[in-house]
Design a protein around this motif. Structure first.
Motif, short mmCIF file in Angstrom:
data_model
loop_
_atom_site.label_atom_id
_atom_site.label_comp_id
_atom_site.label_asym_id
_atom_site.label_seq_id
_atom_site.Cartn_x
_atom_site.Cartn_y
_atom_site.Cartn_z
N TRP A 166 0.82 -1.21 0.00
CA TRP A 166 0.00 0.00 0.00
C TRP A 166 0.86 1.26 0.00
CZ3 TRP A 166 -4.62 0.40 -1.64
CH2 TRP A 166 -5.55 -0.62 -1.46
N VAL A 167 1.95 1.26 0.73
CA VAL A 167 2.85 2.43 0.73
C VAL A 167 3.40 2.68 -0.66
CG1 VAL A 167 5.08 3.28 1.55
CG2 VAL A 167 3.44 2.31 3.17
N ILE A 168 3.84 1.60 -1.32
CA ILE A 168 4.39 1.74 -2.69
C ILE A 168 3.31 2.24 -3.63
CG2 ILE A 168 5.32 0.45 -4.64
CD1 ILE A 168 6.71 -1.39 -2.60
N PHE A 169 2.10 1.65 -3.53
CA PHE A 169 1.00 2.05 -4.41
C PHE A 169 0.63 3.53 -4.21
CE2 PHE A 169 -3.60 2.71 -4.89
CZ PHE A 169 -3.73 2.44 -6.25
N ILE A 170 0.49 3.93 -2.96
CA ILE A 170 0.09 5.32 -2.66
C ILE A 170 1.15 6.31 -3.15
CG2 ILE A 170 -0.35 6.96 -0.79
CD1 ILE A 170 -1.68 4.59 0.74
N LEU A 171 2.42 6.02 -2.88
CA LEU A 171 3.49 6.90 -3.33
C LEU A 171 3.55 6.98 -4.85
CD1 LEU A 171 6.35 5.94 -0.82
CD2 LEU A 171 4.96 8.03 -0.83
N TYR A 172 3.42 5.81 -5.48
CA TYR A 172 3.47 5.79 -6.95
C TYR A 172 2.32 6.61 -7.54
CZ TYR A 172 2.55 4.06 -11.66
OH TYR A 172 2.28 3.98 -13.00
N GLU A 173 1.10 6.37 -7.05
CA GLU A 173 -0.06 7.04 -7.61
C GLU A 173 -0.01 8.55 -7.32
OE1 GLU A 173 -4.58 5.63 -7.97
OE2 GLU A 173 -4.09 6.44 -5.99
N SER A 174 0.35 8.91 -6.12
CA SER A 174 0.38 10.33 -5.75
C SER A 174 1.41 11.11 -6.56
CB SER A 174 0.69 10.47 -4.25
OG SER A 174 -0.29 9.81 -3.48
N PHE A 175 2.62 10.56 -6.66
CA PHE A 175 3.66 11.25 -7.41
C PHE A 175 3.37 11.25 -8.91
CE2 PHE A 175 6.14 10.78 -3.50
CZ PHE A 175 6.74 12.04 -3.43
N SER A 176 2.77 10.17 -9.43
CA SER A 176 2.45 10.12 -10.87
C SER A 176 1.43 11.20 -11.22
CB SER A 176 1.90 8.74 -11.24
OG SER A 176 2.87 7.75 -11.02
N ILE A 177 0.37 11.29 -10.41
CA ILE A 177 -0.66 12.31 -10.68
C ILE A 177 -0.09 13.71 -10.48
CG2 ILE A 177 -2.87 13.21 -9.88
CD1 ILE A 177 -3.65 10.34 -9.16
N GLY A 178 0.71 13.85 -9.44
CA GLY A 178 1.28 15.18 -9.17
C GLY A 178 2.22 15.63 -10.27
N LEU A 179 3.04 14.70 -10.82
CA LEU A 179 3.97 15.07 -11.89
C LEU A 179 3.25 15.34 -13.20
CD1 LEU A 179 6.87 12.55 -11.15
CD2 LEU A 179 6.87 15.03 -10.75
N VAL A 180 2.18 14.57 -13.46
CA VAL A 180 1.44 14.77 -14.72
C VAL A 180 0.64 16.06 -14.69
CG1 VAL A 180 -0.39 13.85 -16.19
CG2 VAL A 180 1.36 12.31 -15.26
N PHE A 181 -0.08 16.29 -13.59
CA PHE A 181 -0.96 17.46 -13.52
C PHE A 181 -0.34 18.62 -12.76
CE2 PHE A 181 -3.77 13.81 -14.10
CZ PHE A 181 -4.53 14.23 -15.18
N HIS A 182 0.87 18.44 -12.28
CA HIS A 182 1.58 19.49 -11.53
C HIS A 182 0.76 19.96 -10.34
CE1 HIS A 182 4.42 19.59 -14.85
NE2 HIS A 182 3.40 19.75 -15.69
N VAL A 183 0.10 19.01 -9.68
CA VAL A 183 -0.72 19.34 -8.52
C VAL A 183 -0.43 18.32 -7.41
CG1 VAL A 183 -3.05 19.56 -7.58
CG2 VAL A 183 -2.56 20.35 -9.90
N PHE A 184 -0.05 18.82 -6.24
CA PHE A 184 0.14 17.96 -5.06
C PHE A 184 -0.79 18.46 -3.97
CE2 PHE A 184 4.09 17.41 -7.37
CZ PHE A 184 4.30 16.05 -7.28
N GLY A 185 -1.65 17.58 -3.47
CA GLY A 185 -2.65 17.97 -2.49
C GLY A 185 -2.13 17.93 -1.07
N ASN A 186 -3.00 18.33 -0.18
CA ASN A 186 -2.70 18.29 1.24
C ASN A 186 -2.62 16.82 1.69
OD1 ASN A 186 -3.25 18.26 4.21
ND2 ASN A 186 -3.39 20.48 3.87
N PRO A 187 -1.65 16.43 2.55
CA PRO A 187 -1.54 15.03 3.01
C PRO A 187 -2.83 14.50 3.62
CG PRO A 187 0.41 16.25 3.63
CD PRO A 187 -0.54 17.26 3.06
#
Length: 376
Positions: free
Chosen positions: A19-40
């Protein structure tokens, strides 16, 4: 509490890692593609919903759907629509709460429009897909483990059966040897008897007596549950005769019995064991201290009594094990109604006393004679 948490983490460490790997992968992938990082906190809230949905689908929904294959056609769409609807509503109200708390920025009012539903639905479907794959993976693992256990059990059964067959073969071989060796021994004794009968009649008589006693001992397991006491008395007389020959008729031994006791039936090797104990541990050469065996019927009881001087030159062996075993056999056969005692007296004599109710020693009844209408 800390220990419980440690045990839980250790038990589910692989799940946590994935789950840690999945969450990190998904969060960073979306953030890098859309240039948006949300609140933790936003990530925490939504991934809690996702994880709960994942395990509910894998451990609750799918087992219920597949429990009865006749009902899959209506259970499957019902569960899917319920899960989709629940996920949409939970995600929507979670976002509403986050916006209300100013954690999730959103300048426009949030509504369940087409775009929001499509984005949430897409996420819902691939989480359900992962959960389905996880379900079949753990099902396969469990079935594989069961198959391995069954195979292991089958191999153990084969090994056990082979060992049993080997032990049976050994037992059969031992039985055959036991069948062969006595025949060889008796034939040899018969040859010796015929060879010396003219040269030494007493020695020939001793050989015949010995052969008779050995045959009796070997065939004791084939005599049945009860045997005539007369047979044991005859063997005791043979035993006395052989020991007298060995000691040049110097043994002081007396066997007394009422003729009527010969009709009683007793379990095998009781009287013989008691007399053998006298010859094994007794001193039969002292005058006025001769061994005596009495067998008599009195007051509805059969009594067998032995009295002999103890041979102090022989170290006691087995702590009267033969007598103790005889007592156990008698109690098993006749219950607690028997009288059995043995003791060493101050005069250095060893006395054994056995009493059995006479009505327990009647001849066994033939099954045919026991049937009504059959002449006795």
């Amino acid at each position: 509490m800390i220990e419980i948490i440690k045990n839980w983490i250790n038990k589910y460490r692989l799940h946590l890692l994935v789950w840690v790997i999945f969450i990190l992968y998904e969060s960073f992938s979306i953030g890098l593609v859309f240039h948006v990082f949300g609140n933790p906190i936003t990530y925490i809230v939504h991934y809690i919903i996702i994880i709960v949905l994942f395990y509910l689908h894998a451990h609750v929904a799918l087992p219920w759907i597949l429990k009865n294959k006749k009902h899959i056609f209506w259970r499957l769409p019902t569960v899917l629509f319920s899960e989709i609807g629940a996920f949409l509503l939970l995600s929507f109200y979670a976002d509403q709460l986050l916006i209300l708390k100013h954690i999730l920025p959103n300048p426009q009012p949030l509504t369940l429009n087409y775009e929001y539903n499509l984005r949430t639905l897409f996420r819902e479907l691939y989480i359900i897909g992962y959960a389905t794959g996880y379900y079949y993976l753990i099902t396969y693992t469990i079935e594989k483990r069961k198959t391995n256990e069954l195979e292991k059990q089958r191999l153990n059964d084969i090994i056990y059966r082979q060992k049993s067959e080997q032990e049976l073969t050994k037992a059969q071989n031992a039985f055959l040897k036991a069948q062969i060796n006595p025949h060889f021994l008796f034939n040899t004794l018969d040859f010796v008897y015929h060879s010396i009968v003219e040269l030494s009649p007493p020695a020939a008589d001793a050989i015949i007596t010995l052969a008779e006693m050995m045959r009796y001992a070997i065939d004791s397991d084939k005599m049945g549950e009860f045997i005539p006491l007369s047979d044991e008395i005859d063997q005791v007389e043979n035993l006395v005769y052989l020991n007298q020959i060995r000691k040049n008729h110097k043994l002081l031994f007396e066997l007394q019995y009422q003729e009527e006791v010969r009709r009683f039936y007793l379990i095998p090797l009781v009287l013989l064991t008691m007399v053998e104990n006298i010859f094994k541990h007794g001193n039969l050469t002292e005058k006025n201290h001769g061994a005596i065996v009495k067998i008599y019927n009195q007051d509805g009881m059969l009594f067998i009594e032995t009295d002999n001087l103890i041979n102090n030159q022989i170290r006691p062996a087995g702590n009267h094990k033969g007598i103790s075993n005889t007592e156990q056999r008698l109690k098993y056969a006749y219950g607690e109604d028997i009288v059995f005692s043995y003791k060493a007296t101050e005069s250095n004599h060893f006395i054994v006393r056995l009493g059995i109710p006479a009505d327990l020693l009647m001849p066994p009844v033939s099954p045919l004679k026991a049937l009504p209408g059959i002449d006795k």
